[in-house]
Design a protein around this motif. Structure first.
Motif, PDB file in Angstrom:
ATOM      1  N   ALA A 105       0.813  -1.213   0.000  1.00 41.27           N
ATOM      2  CA  ALA A 105       0.000   0.000   0.000  1.00 41.27           C
ATOM      3  C   ALA A 105       0.848   1.265   0.000  1.00 41.27           C
ATOM      4  N   TYR A 106       1.924   1.264   0.794  1.00 40.88           N
ATOM      5  CA  TYR A 106       2.670   2.496   1.026  1.00 40.88           C
ATOM      6  C   TYR A 106       4.115   2.458   0.540  1.00 40.88           C
ATOM      7  N   GLY A 107       4.642   1.257   0.231  1.00 40.40           N
ATOM      8  CA  GLY A 107       6.056   1.140  -0.090  1.00 40.40           C
ATOM      9  C   GLY A 107       6.941   1.375   1.107  1.00 40.40           C
ATOM     10  N   ILE A 108       6.452   1.039   2.307  1.00 36.56           N
ATOM     11  CA  ILE A 108       7.177   1.282   3.559  1.00 36.56           C
ATOM     12  C   ILE A 108       7.642  -0.042   4.158  1.00 36.56           C
ATOM     13  N   ASP A 109       8.910  -0.107   4.542  1.00 37.51           N
ATOM     14  CA  ASP A 109       9.423  -1.262   5.276  1.00 37.51           C
ATOM     15  C   ASP A 109       9.004  -1.149   6.733  1.00 37.51           C
ATOM     16  N   SER A 110       8.637  -2.272   7.332  1.00 37.45           N
ATOM     17  CA  SER A 110       8.147  -2.242   8.714  1.00 37.45           C
ATOM     18  C   SER A 110       8.705  -3.420   9.484  1.00 37.45           C
ATOM     19  N   GLU A 111       8.573  -3.334  10.791  1.00 40.95           N
ATOM     20  CA  GLU A 111       9.020  -4.395  11.702  1.00 40.95           C
ATOM     21  C   GLU A 111       7.799  -5.067  12.328  1.00 40.95           C
ATOM     22  N   VAL A 112       7.793  -6.380  12.377  1.00 37.99           N
ATOM     23  CA  VAL A 112       6.717  -7.106  13.052  1.00 37.99           C
ATOM     24  C   VAL A 112       6.982  -7.112  14.551  1.00 37.99           C
ATOM     25  N   VAL A 113       6.041  -6.548  15.305  1.00 37.08           N
ATOM     26  CA  VAL A 113       6.047  -6.630  16.766  1.00 37.08           C
ATOM     27  C   VAL A 113       4.689  -7.219  17.138  1.00 37.08           C
ATOM     28  N   ALA A 114       4.659  -8.516  17.333  1.00 37.89           N
ATOM     29  CA  ALA A 114       3.381  -9.205  17.539  1.00 37.89           C
ATOM     30  C   ALA A 114       2.693  -8.721  18.800  1.00 37.89           C
ATOM     31  N   PRO A 115       1.374  -8.542  18.754  1.00 45.25           N
ATOM     32  CA  PRO A 115       0.638  -8.138  19.954  1.00 45.25           C
ATOM     33  C   PRO A 115       0.761  -9.187  21.049  1.00 45.25           C
ATOM     34  N   PRO A 116       0.559  -8.785  22.287  1.00 44.73           N
ATOM     35  CA  PRO A 116       0.681  -9.738  23.388  1.00 44.73           C
ATOM     36  C   PRO A 116      -0.638 -10.423  23.710  1.00 44.73           C
ATOM     37  N   PHE A 117      -0.518 -11.587  24.274  1.00 42.84           N
ATOM     38  CA  PHE A 117      -1.652 -12.239  24.917  1.00 42.84           C
ATOM     39  C   PHE A 117      -1.827 -11.610  26.293  1.00 42.84           C
ATOM     40  N   THR A 118      -3.003 -11.076  26.602  1.00 44.36           N
ATOM     41  CA  THR A 118      -3.177 -10.329  27.851  1.00 44.36           C
ATOM     42  C   THR A 118      -4.297 -10.849  28.748  1.00 44.36           C
ATOM     43  N   LEU A 119      -5.115 -11.775  28.283  1.00 46.86           N
ATOM     44  CA  LEU A 119      -6.208 -12.273  29.122  1.00 46.86           C
ATOM     45  C   LEU A 119      -5.635 -13.038  30.310  1.00 46.86           C
ATOM     46  N   PRO A 120      -5.951 -12.661  31.550  1.00 44.81           N
ATOM     47  CA  PRO A 120      -5.371 -13.340  32.716  1.00 44.81           C
ATOM     48  C   PRO A 120      -5.794 -14.808  32.788  1.00 44.81           C
ATOM     49  N   VAL A 121      -4.807 -15.685  32.913  1.00 43.71           N
ATOM     50  CA  VAL A 121      -5.088 -17.117  33.032  1.00 43.71           C
ATOM     51  C   VAL A 121      -5.396 -17.492  34.474  1.00 43.71           C
ATOM     52  N   ASP A 122      -4.749 -16.844  35.414  1.00 45.90           N
ATOM     53  CA  ASP A 122      -4.894 -17.197  36.830  1.00 45.90           C
ATOM     54  C   ASP A 122      -5.859 -16.279  37.569  1.00 45.90           C
ATOM     55  N   GLY A 123      -6.584 -15.460  36.842  1.00 46.86           N
ATOM     56  CA  GLY A 123      -7.513 -14.544  37.478  1.00 46.86           C
ATOM     57  C   GLY A 123      -8.845 -15.194  37.786  1.00 46.86           C
ATOM     58  N   PRO A 124      -9.786 -14.412  38.304  1.00 46.43           N
ATOM     59  CA  PRO A 124     -11.113 -14.957  38.626  1.00 46.43           C
ATOM     60  C   PRO A 124     -11.862 -15.369  37.373  1.00 46.43           C
ATOM     61  N   GLN A 125     -12.737 -16.366  37.546  1.00 46.03           N
ATOM     62  CA  GLN A 125     -13.543 -16.860  36.433  1.00 46.03           C
ATOM     63  C   GLN A 125     -15.011 -16.903  36.839  1.00 46.03           C
ATOM     64  N   GLN A 126     -15.861 -16.689  35.854  1.00 46.80           N
ATOM     65  CA  GLN A 126     -17.297 -16.696  36.114  1.00 46.80           C
ATOM     66  C   GLN A 126     -18.017 -17.226  34.883  1.00 46.80           C
ATOM     67  N   ALA A 127     -18.905 -18.185  35.069  1.00 44.77           N
ATOM     68  CA  ALA A 127     -19.671 -18.728  33.958  1.00 44.77           C
ATOM     69  C   ALA A 127     -20.615 -17.653  33.421  1.00 44.77           C
ATOM     70  N   PRO A 128     -20.648 -17.456  32.101  1.00 45.49           N
ATOM     71  CA  PRO A 128     -21.540 -16.434  31.543  1.00 45.49           C
ATOM     72  C   PRO A 128     -22.979 -16.937  31.458  1.00 45.49           C
ATOM     73  N   ILE A 129     -23.880 -16.010  31.259  1.00 47.18           N
ATOM     74  CA  ILE A 129     -25.278 -16.345  30.996  1.00 47.18           C
ATOM     75  C   ILE A 129     -25.445 -16.499  29.495  1.00 47.18           C
ATOM     76  N   VAL A 130     -25.938 -17.656  29.064  1.00 47.61           N
ATOM     77  CA  VAL A 130     -26.163 -17.860  27.636  1.00 47.61           C
ATOM     78  C   VAL A 130     -27.608 -17.521  27.308  1.00 47.61           C
ATOM     79  N   ARG A 131     -27.827 -17.181  26.071  1.00 43.07           N
ATOM     80  CA  ARG A 131     -29.153 -16.759  25.661  1.00 43.07           C
ATOM     81  C   ARG A 131     -29.469 -17.322  24.288  1.00 43.07           C
ATOM     82  N   PRO A 132     -30.719 -17.447  23.937  1.00 42.88           N
ATOM     83  CA  PRO A 132     -31.884 -17.126  24.774  1.00 42.88           C
ATOM     84  C   PRO A 132     -32.316 -18.338  25.594  1.00 42.88           C
ATOM     85  N   ASN A 133     -32.293 -18.214  26.868  1.00 46.02           N
ATOM     86  CA  ASN A 133     -32.796 -19.238  27.793  1.00 46.02           C
ATOM     87  C   ASN A 133     -32.229 -20.621  27.511  1.00 46.02           C
TER      88      ASN A 133
END
Length: 386
Positions: A174-202
């Motif tokens: 698109a731009y003719g620009i060289d770039s560096e890959v810096v992959a995004p991080p995984f940030t969802l806490p694995v050891d944090g609190p958990q709660q079952a969601p409410i599914v819908r409809p009923n």
């Protein structure tokens, strides 16, 4: 690490949803404590609550409630809005999916590109067959002037970072620009609190062993095809997590083995991953962080062999691929995933290579390097906007 004198600011397109790009902005904010965030639209109730602890500056557009609720309606005005935005900092990080890189800065400009604007550069995905006449007409009118604006804005940057090898190639095309890959991080806490969601409809309460599809409900995410594939797997339950414009259409093809949660919080999302048998990822994703979130909980993925998933999924080790986002290939991939046994430790180790600590370190190194190149690093008087 950056000098204590270095002032960093972050610019992002809009903060009106809970998506991967918004998680990346939060990771940037944690890497640079105290850095303000500038954006066009900010709807605290629609995005991650952590933004409430950060100094966020929204444009005047934010006073228009309709645009906060439906940010896509702002598309014609975002280019001029960001062109008028001036940010005074030593280094400005522009987190962009098409707009933020147009910001004028007084110091150095580092663009973190999630993707060049899809509707400009990959229209076949953004405007699938059957798109409304109004949307097609608007694109036809706006495409040429906004492509010109987009290219000029890109070339004002001092440095380009991208989230995947796919976007690295797209930025070059698109731009003719060289770039560096810096992959995004995984940030969802694995050891944090958990709660079952409410599914819908009923729907009945969830029990371990279901499959997940975690995605905004947009046409290029291909959630409808995933739902239709599970019509061929009536003994397997699928839980669809997310909301979006295509929700009515997706629900219309859902059978009795499909449940919907809508948008969920991190505690609920963690519970879903922890109790899932597998994830199905069929979207045309530029990066696609959900396979990493699943891997962190020891959950394998059936993923489309395309784009960012080629960076985040290891075939046969953390998941299986299918070649087209069609009902048959998706169904077959789910069956193959079920037929294999998976090494949980290998899945978790793979996710750890995309840690937030690694991401923060590289971003801090980049900012330090750009600070050294800036005339402002010697505490010279601030330059005027570029």
């Amino acid at each position: 690490m950056t000098s204590e004198r270095t002032r960093v600011a972050i610019v992002h397109d809009y903060l009106t949803q809970r998506g991967g790009a918004e998680r990346v902005v939060l990771a940037m904010a944690r890497a640079f404590p105290g850095a303000p965030i500038y954006t066009s639209l900010y709807a605290p109730e629609m995005t991650f609550p952590e933004f409430g602890d950060i100094e966020v500056h929204a444009m005047g557009l934010n006073r228009i409630g309709l645009l906060r609720d439906h940010h896509r309606l702002a598309l014609p005005v975002l280019a001029p809005a960001f062109s008028r935005l001036h940010v005074d900092a030593d280094v400005v990080i522009c987190s962009s999916t098409g707009w933020a890189h147009g910001t004028r800065v007084a110091g150095r400009c580092v663009v973190y590109c999630h993707s060049p604007a899809r509707w400009l550069w990959v229209k076949d995905q953004y405007l699938p067959p059957g798109s409304s006449f109004a949307k097609v007409a608007a694109m036809a009118v706006l495409e040429r002037p906004l492509r010109n604006w987009d290219v000029r804005a890109a070339h004002r940057a001092d440095r380009y970072l991208v989230n995947s090898t796919l976007i690295q190639a797209r930025v070059q095309d698109a731009y003719g620009i060289d770039s560096e890959v810096v992959a995004p991080p995984f940030t969802l806490p694995v050891d944090g609190p958990q709660q079952a969601p409410i599914v819908r409809p009923n729907a009945p309460p969830l029990e371990s062993g279901f499959f997940l599809c975690v995605s905004r409900l947009l046409s290029y995410k291909n959630v409808r095809q995933v739902v239709e594939a599970f019509a061929l797997l009536p003994d397997r339950r699928l839980v669809v997590v997310g909301a979006g414009p295509d929700e009515a259409g997706v629900r219309a093809v859902a059978g009795a083995n499909i449940s919907f949660t809508g948008t969920v919080g991190d505690n609920e999302l963690a519970w879903l991953y922890a109790n899932a048998a597998g994830l199905v990822a069929a979207a045309y994703e530029d990066f696609g962080i959900t396979p990493l979130e699943a891997a962190a909980f020891g959950v394998p993925v059936a993923a489309l062999r395309w784009g960012g998933y080629l960076d985040t999924v290891r075939d046969g080790e953390t998941g299986v691929f299918f070649d087209r986002p069609d009902v048959g290939p998706i169904r077959d991939a789910v069956v193959r995933l079920l037929e294999r046994s998976w090494d949980r430790a290998a899945l978790v180790a793979h996710a750890d290579t995309f840690s937030e600590a690694r991401f923060a370190q590289r971003m801090q190194e980049v900012v330090a390097e750009e600070t050294e190149r800036s005339p402002r690093s010697s505490q010279a008087p601030a330059e005027g906007p570029r």
